[in-house]
Every structure is written in structure tokens, then in C-alpha cells.
Design a protein around this motif. Sequence first.
Motif, PDB file in Angstrom:
ATOM      1  N   ALA A 133       0.795  -1.138   0.079  1.00 49.25           N
ATOM      2  CA  ALA A 133      -0.077  -0.076   0.064  1.00 49.25           C
ATOM      3  C   ALA A 133       1.089   1.268   0.137  1.00 49.25           C
ATOM      4  CB  ALA A 133      -0.900   0.065   1.166  1.00 49.25           C
ATOM      5  N   LEU A 134       1.948   1.180   0.842  1.00 45.79           N
ATOM      6  CA  LEU A 134       2.880   2.109   0.749  1.00 45.79           C
ATOM      7  C   LEU A 134       3.499   2.643  -0.533  1.00 45.79           C
ATOM      8  CD1 LEU A 134       3.801   4.500   3.123  1.00 45.79           C
ATOM      9  CD2 LEU A 134       5.946   3.193   3.163  1.00 45.79           C
ATOM     10  N   HIS A 135       4.010   1.671  -1.344  1.00 44.23           N
ATOM     11  CA  HIS A 135       4.719   1.830  -2.375  1.00 44.23           C
ATOM     12  C   HIS A 135       3.598   2.238  -3.519  1.00 44.23           C
ATOM     13  CE1 HIS A 135       5.940   0.165  -6.468  1.00 44.23           C
ATOM     14  NE2 HIS A 135       7.023   0.899  -5.985  1.00 44.23           N
ATOM     15  N   MET A 136       2.218   1.815  -3.466  1.00 46.53           N
ATOM     16  CA  MET A 136       1.243   2.138  -4.547  1.00 46.53           C
ATOM     17  C   MET A 136       1.144   3.449  -4.268  1.00 46.53           C
ATOM     18  SD  MET A 136      -2.439   0.616  -5.262  1.00 46.53           S
ATOM     19  CE  MET A 136      -1.738  -0.788  -5.994  1.00 46.53           C
ATOM     20  N   ALA A 137       1.077   4.367  -2.849  1.00 43.77           N
ATOM     21  CA  ALA A 137       0.694   5.486  -2.602  1.00 43.77           C
ATOM     22  C   ALA A 137       2.146   6.557  -3.358  1.00 43.77           C
ATOM     23  CB  ALA A 137       0.826   6.006  -1.375  1.00 43.77           C
ATOM     24  N   SER A 138       3.009   5.795  -3.042  1.00 45.41           N
ATOM     25  CA  SER A 138       4.473   6.555  -3.890  1.00 45.41           C
ATOM     26  C   SER A 138       4.469   6.444  -5.270  1.00 45.41           C
ATOM     27  CB  SER A 138       5.631   6.183  -3.487  1.00 45.41           C
ATOM     28  OG  SER A 138       5.973   6.242  -2.213  1.00 45.41           O
ATOM     29  N   PHE A 139       3.968   5.275  -6.022  1.00 41.53           N
ATOM     30  CA  PHE A 139       3.867   4.921  -7.365  1.00 41.53           C
ATOM     31  C   PHE A 139       2.851   5.776  -7.912  1.00 41.53           C
ATOM     32  CE2 PHE A 139       2.229   2.945 -10.947  1.00 41.53           C
ATOM     33  CZ  PHE A 139       3.076   2.783 -11.710  1.00 41.53           C
ATOM     34  N   VAL A 140       1.718   6.124  -7.159  1.00 45.14           N
ATOM     35  CA  VAL A 140       0.635   7.051  -7.952  1.00 45.14           C
ATOM     36  C   VAL A 140       1.074   8.441  -7.640  1.00 45.14           C
ATOM     37  CG1 VAL A 140      -1.720   7.630  -7.714  1.00 45.14           C
ATOM     38  CG2 VAL A 140      -1.046   5.344  -7.690  1.00 45.14           C
ATOM     39  N   THR A 141       1.509   8.802  -6.570  1.00 38.53           N
ATOM     40  CA  THR A 141       1.612  10.350  -6.441  1.00 38.53           C
ATOM     41  C   THR A 141       2.997  10.901  -7.038  1.00 38.53           C
ATOM     42  OG1 THR A 141       2.677  10.129  -4.307  1.00 38.53           O
ATOM     43  CG2 THR A 141       0.350  10.380  -4.346  1.00 38.53           C
ATOM     44  N   GLY A 142       3.993  10.014  -7.190  1.00 37.19           N
ATOM     45  CA  GLY A 142       5.104  10.419  -7.708  1.00 37.19           C
ATOM     46  C   GLY A 142       6.090  11.045  -6.664  1.00 37.19           C
ATOM     47  N   GLN A 143       5.662  10.632  -5.466  1.00 39.92           N
ATOM     48  CA  GLN A 143       6.325  11.307  -4.219  1.00 39.92           C
ATOM     49  C   GLN A 143       6.972  10.325  -3.366  1.00 39.92           C
ATOM     50  OE1 GLN A 143       4.267  14.398  -2.240  1.00 39.92           O
ATOM     51  NE2 GLN A 143       3.019  14.588  -3.932  1.00 39.92           N
ATOM     52  N   ASN A 144       7.844  10.443  -2.396  1.00 40.27           N
ATOM     53  CA  ASN A 144       8.693   9.548  -1.645  1.00 40.27           C
ATOM     54  C   ASN A 144       8.242   9.852   0.020  1.00 40.27           C
ATOM     55  OD1 ASN A 144       9.869   7.709  -3.550  1.00 40.27           O
ATOM     56  ND2 ASN A 144      11.393   9.530  -4.118  1.00 40.27           N
ATOM     57  N   VAL A 145       8.237   8.733   0.725  1.00 43.84           N
ATOM     58  CA  VAL A 145       7.815   9.175   2.010  1.00 43.84           C
ATOM     59  C   VAL A 145       9.088   9.567   2.878  1.00 43.84           C
ATOM     60  CG1 VAL A 145       7.209   7.830   4.345  1.00 43.84           C
ATOM     61  CG2 VAL A 145       6.082   7.183   2.251  1.00 43.84           C
ATOM     62  N   THR A 146       9.011  10.669   3.516  1.00 42.87           N
ATOM     63  CA  THR A 146      10.291  11.269   4.293  1.00 42.87           C
ATOM     64  C   THR A 146      10.063  10.699   5.807  1.00 42.87           C
ATOM     65  OG1 THR A 146       9.052  13.221   4.408  1.00 42.87           O
ATOM     66  CG2 THR A 146      10.465  12.964   2.651  1.00 42.87           C
ATOM     67  N   THR A 147       9.108  11.228   6.383  1.00 38.76           N
ATOM     68  CA  THR A 147       8.888  10.791   7.828  1.00 38.76           C
ATOM     69  C   THR A 147       7.534  10.079   8.216  1.00 38.76           C
ATOM     70  OG1 THR A 147       7.864  12.881   8.349  1.00 38.76           O
ATOM     71  CG2 THR A 147      10.062  13.037   8.609  1.00 38.76           C
ATOM     72  N   LEU A 148       7.501   9.191   9.386  1.00 34.70           N
ATOM     73  CA  LEU A 148       6.306   8.687   9.618  1.00 34.70           C
ATOM     74  C   LEU A 148       6.169   8.443  10.960  1.00 34.70           C
ATOM     75  CD1 LEU A 148       6.962   5.403  10.446  1.00 34.70           C
ATOM     76  CD2 LEU A 148       7.517   5.149   8.046  1.00 34.70           C
ATOM     77  N   SER A 149       4.973   8.075  11.437  1.00 35.89           N
ATOM     78  CA  SER A 149       4.714   7.853  12.860  1.00 35.89           C
ATOM     79  C   SER A 149       3.592   6.648  12.836  1.00 35.89           C
ATOM     80  CB  SER A 149       3.945   9.134  13.535  1.00 35.89           C
ATOM     81  OG  SER A 149       3.205   8.607  14.778  1.00 35.89           O
ATOM     82  N   ALA A 150       3.916   5.481  13.664  1.00 36.65           N
ATOM     83  CA  ALA A 150       3.130   4.228  13.468  1.00 36.65           C
ATOM     84  C   ALA A 150       2.691   4.031  14.776  1.00 36.65           C
ATOM     85  CB  ALA A 150       4.122   3.110  13.044  1.00 36.65           C
ATOM     86  N   ASP A 151       1.342   3.237  14.827  1.00 42.65           N
ATOM     87  CA  ASP A 151       0.757   2.782  15.977  1.00 42.65           C
ATOM     88  C   ASP A 151       0.789   1.173  15.572  1.00 42.65           C
ATOM     89  OD1 ASP A 151      -0.493   2.052  18.382  1.00 42.65           O
ATOM     90  OD2 ASP A 151      -2.583   2.796  17.678  1.00 42.65           O
ATOM     91  N   CYS A 152       1.585   0.409  16.307  1.00 44.97           N
ATOM     92  CA  CYS A 152       1.495  -1.084  15.956  1.00 44.97           C
ATOM     93  C   CYS A 152       0.900  -1.845  17.193  1.00 44.97           C
ATOM     94  CB  CYS A 152       3.006  -1.589  15.608  1.00 44.97           C
ATOM     95  SG  CYS A 152       3.829  -0.606  14.143  1.00 44.97           S
ATOM     96  N   VAL A 153       0.359  -2.877  16.654  1.00 39.81           N
ATOM     97  CA  VAL A 153      -0.290  -3.725  17.980  1.00 39.81           C
ATOM     98  C   VAL A 153      -0.389  -5.224  17.522  1.00 39.81           C
ATOM     99  CG1 VAL A 153      -1.773  -1.713  18.866  1.00 39.81           C
ATOM    100  CG2 VAL A 153      -2.778  -3.330  16.852  1.00 39.81           C
ATOM    101  N   SER A 154      -0.366  -6.023  18.692  1.00 34.57           N
ATOM    102  CA  SER A 154      -0.588  -7.327  18.077  1.00 34.57           C
ATOM    103  C   SER A 154      -2.257  -7.579  19.109  1.00 34.57           C
ATOM    104  CB  SER A 154       0.471  -8.210  18.941  1.00 34.57           C
ATOM    105  OG  SER A 154       1.766  -8.042  18.307  1.00 34.57           O
TER     106      SER A 154
END
Length: 385
Positions: free
Chosen positions: A202-223
Amino acid sequence: MSKLNWGMIGGGEGSQIGPAHRLGAGLDGAFDFVAGALDHRADAGRDYGQRLGLVSDRAYGDWREMLAGETGRADRVDLVTVATPNATHFEITAEFLKAGFNVLCEKPMTMTVGEAEHIVGLARETGQICAVNYGYTGYALVRHMRAMVARGDLGKVRLVKAEFAHGHHADAADADNPRVRWRYDPAQAGVSAQFADCGIHALHMASFVTGQNVTTLSADCVSCIESRTLEDDAMVNFRMDGGTVGRLWTSSIAIGRQHGLTLQVFGEKGGLRWAQEQPNQLFWMPLGQRLQTIERGEGNLSPEADRASRVTVGHAEGMPLAFANIYSDLAEAIRAKKEGRPCDPAADLFPRAEDGLRSMAAVFGVAESGKADGQWVDARPPMFR
């Protein structure tokens, strides 16, 4: 036009991904399947390869035997697909690149950022093509989304929302199922489970479609299933280098969701929505106008979409056809390289080693941020900072 020679490592009998690759590679008649090391069990791999039509001396017992056997041949393979377990991708891809072969590697390309940077360096040093199979970017209407963004139909892109959420690992009773358990075991899966498996698509598709690359991120991960060491659900906020804001949800415990890969892009002048389970329709809402449905295969789409549409309008499009578009791109790129000419721009869309590297940096960024209660982190690989 003569066919290119293609070989495969992994993807043996019973494999989930092997048939999709073989269908995709063979669909256009651009590649002949001539060599393979299809199973970690040498005899089983040789037997299955011959049943698929490989001659006995090119149905190899393992990838090292295939590397040695193909290196000395005048009719050696033009492209090698690596579809083995994740932890083996780096070594196999690196050795084939060093020997002068073009490679299509399944994702994730490597298990660490350092390994991914090494692969990028090898591809640049050797001049060989190193592609990564983010195969969903082969869908015709995903390519049309990219073209619409690039030609300014949406204006400045403000927000992208990506999802890859399913419910196939929601049963806690599957905790000891070996086909599920390994995905949440750090010794086998690495630092991330669900995000590394599905979220990076999903992240790669976002970059592919927008022509932009991710610079920073914040994540909430749970099990959500407490016995799991690695996450089965994650929400990731991110920023892109063109100013776009991103939201991504990925999950394996979302009961009722089947595949769940969707992308929405919102700009100053309109918004787009596409879902992989209904890939023939792209929904486009221009600012101040009515919702429009763009059908795959209809007239007056972009060259990228036209080239990627394989069946007439109204008929179903599926994953093997998306894979076939990646292989079609690679066939054009390999032929262009052989002939010393530019690649067709409408075909120059296959994901590169650099995409694999950015994805691996994002995986480690998500793991780091998740452990730090969502702290924003730099998601760029060191060599691109």
C-alpha cells in the motif's frame, strides 16, 4: 521478434506465487521459460521443472547450481525471478546481479536496510536491471491514476489514504499453525509482520501514484492476538517529499475484509478512489462536479493505461494480468538495453531496487516508531538522506 529467456528460483509445486509469475511471464509471448531451481528439495525441484517443460540440464537442484549452469551458456537467461523465502532474497539477488543477470525479486527485497542499499549499489555498478515485484502497480487503472496525477488533473495532491487490510489471520486458534505462525516470528519475519507483508504494498502504491517518496512517519502497531510477538495491525501516518499527507491502515485481523488493498488520492481539483477487488473501475470526482466512473479498457485513457489493458472493456481483470504488465515492462527494458535505445516511457514503470530499499527503510521506521509510542521518525534510507 525473438523471445527472451526467463528463469525462476522458487515458486515450486504448491507455491502461492509461482503460478502467477509463470502466467505473467508467458502471457505476451515475450519470455520463454527455460530454466529453474524451483524447490529447496533438489529432486523435487528438478522433477517439477521437467514436468513444466524444462529440459533436464536446466531443471536445477538449487540456485547455486542454476547460477553456475546459466553463467556459461550462450543462451543464458535474460531475466531471473527470485520467489524464494524472504530471508534468501538478498544473497540470491546479489549473486545473480554480480554475474551479470537481470533480476526480478519478490518483496521484500532484503531483510535489512543495509542489504537493500548494497543491492541498489550492485545494480548501479553492474548496469543490470533489478526490479522488485510490487505487482499491484501493474493494474491498468493504477497506472491511469499515476498518469492523471502527473498531468495535473488533481492539481496539487493534498492527501493519500492507503489500506491493505484482511481478516485471514484473525483466528487465535491458528497461533500454532506453521503457515501463519512464522509471519509473526521475528526470527523468520524480521522486525515487522503485517506492515512488512502487506503494508509496504500500500505504501509503495501511494508513492507510485503520487510520484512522491515518504520522508517521515509515525506508527501505532499492535498485536491484537496477544500471543504474537510482531504486529497484526498497524496505523501509519506519513509525510511525503512533495508535501502530501498520508494515512495507511494495514491489518490481518479485520474479519470480513478479503484482500482489502485500496487507494484514495485527494487533490486541489478532484479525488480518485480505486480498490483491487474491483479493479475495472476508477472513481473520479472533479471539484464541483458529479462522481464519474472510469472503466478500464474504454477509449481516451492514458498511454500507460492503454498499454496495460489486455481484455476488452467490461471483462474481469486479475492479478496475473497485473504481473504480466510488470513482465511486459521488463521485456521492453531488457530489449531497449540490448538495442541501445530509450525504453518506451509507457513501459518504464516497473518497481526498481530503489523502491525495495525505500520500502525496507519504511519497515524499520514503522518498527522503531511503534516501539516509541508513535514518535515521528525519518523513513528515508541513509543513502537518500
